[in-house]
Write an enzyme that holds these catalytic residues in place. Structure first.
Site, mmCIF file in Angstrom:
data_model
loop_
_atom_site.group_PDB
_atom_site.id
_atom_site.type_symbol
_atom_site.label_atom_id
_atom_site.label_comp_id
_atom_site.label_asym_id
_atom_site.label_seq_id
_atom_site.Cartn_x
_atom_site.Cartn_y
_atom_site.Cartn_z
ATOM 1 N N HIS A 96 0.855 -1.199 0.000
ATOM 2 C CA HIS A 96 0.000 0.000 0.000
ATOM 3 C C HIS A 96 0.891 1.250 0.000
ATOM 4 O O HIS A 96 1.945 1.263 0.645
ATOM 5 C CB HIS A 96 -0.914 -0.012 1.235
ATOM 6 C CG HIS A 96 -2.011 0.998 1.129
ATOM 7 N ND1 HIS A 96 -1.784 2.336 1.349
ATOM 8 C CD2 HIS A 96 -3.322 0.875 0.806
ATOM 9 C CE1 HIS A 96 -2.924 2.994 1.149
ATOM 10 N NE2 HIS A 96 -3.868 2.132 0.828
ATOM 11 N N GLU A 168 -4.142 2.362 -7.504
ATOM 12 C CA GLU A 168 -4.487 3.394 -6.525
ATOM 13 C C GLU A 168 -3.594 4.616 -6.731
ATOM 14 O O GLU A 168 -2.495 4.691 -6.152
ATOM 15 C CB GLU A 168 -4.269 2.860 -5.108
ATOM 16 C CG GLU A 168 -5.175 1.719 -4.734
ATOM 17 C CD GLU A 168 -5.464 1.729 -3.234
ATOM 18 O OE1 GLU A 168 -6.642 1.822 -2.869
ATOM 19 O OE2 GLU A 168 -4.523 1.661 -2.434
#
Ligand code: PGA
Length: 253
Positions: A96, A168
């Site tokens: 992430h 993302e």
């Protein structure tokens, strides 16, 4: 029709009781609705995995937000793939951008974590995406390509298992400024083609591409109606039971 995947990343937001409340409220609200068009996965903090698991009574699956690349050993504070598997996780978010930025997580570390997932029958949800500056300089596709190729370094085609790649864009996370569906679609197509080019024999089905970054109940449909996007990774909206359930209801392809 393929099911879409909706993943809630709870990040470092809740406590024991609020995690349990959240999962219970989500389940109660979902029980009165049709959610069978979606695979739903929630990713609590490590310490809340077991309590949340013990509350599960409908088909929601469990994922974790990270894991370490070794199975056992002298790695103080780390949590391994067999440990999270024991706790009922079938999925793990890997790489992430918040970890890449705040903890200096490198492409090499991410590569080792993906290998640990494959070795332990955990499906990795690998996050990739560009910064606002890279986007301004038109480097988005180049950044995605580099992240993909380093994530899959030394993974031979016969070792390759199911994987989610979450596009993302960093500037879209928690900003209320999602990527446009057009840009998300372009990135999804590019991501799939880049992986399939590297792994020529791989079946399309192995690679699922998600979009993440300011997805909410209002805009979900504009992403899930895109054929090349297999689902979404949701942060903020996933820790509100009513927001998350509304998002699931609004997500029909
Ligand atoms: P957000 O977070 O939905 O709050 O933008 C997404 C993510 O970090 O995965």
């Amino acid at each position: 029709m393929n099911k879409i995947t909706i993943i809630g990343n709870w990040k470092m937001n809740l406590r024991n009781s609020s995690s349990n409340n959240l999962i219970n409220q989500i389940q109660t609200k979902l029980n009165n609705n049709d959610y069978h068009h979606a695979n739903i996965i929630v990713c609590p903090s490590f310490i809340h995995l077991l309590p949340v698991k013990s509350e599960l009574n409908i088909k929601i699956k469990l994922g974790c937000q990270d894991l370490f690349w070794e199975n056992d050993g002298a790695y103080t504070g780390e949590i391994s793939a067999p440990m999270v598997k024991d706790a009922g996780c079938k999925y793990a978010i890997i790489g992430h951008s918040e970890r890449r930025m705040n903890l200096n997580e490198s492409d090499n570390m991410i590569n080792k974590k993906i290998i640990a997932c494959f070795n332990n029958q955990i499906t990795p949800i690998v996050c990739i995406g560009e910064t606002i500056k890279q986007r301004k300089y038109n480097q988005t596709l180049k950044v995605l390509k580099n992240q993909i190729l380093s994530a899959f370094k030394n993974i031979s085609p016969n070792k390759f298992k199911n994987i989610y790649l979450a596009y993302e864009p960093i500037w879209a996370i928690g900003s209320n400024r999602p990527a446009s569906p057009r840009d998300a679609k372009k990135a999804a197509i590019y991501i799939k083609n880049t992986v399939l080019k590297k792994y020529k024999a791989l079946k399309n089905d192995f690679i699922k591409v998600l979009y993440g970054g300011s997805v909410n109940a209002q805009n979900i449909r504009s992403f899930t109606e895109i054929e090349e996007i297999d689902g979404v990774l949701v942060g903020g909206e996933s820790i509100s039971s009513s927001g998350f359930v509304k998002l699931i209801n609004n997500s029909y392809k």
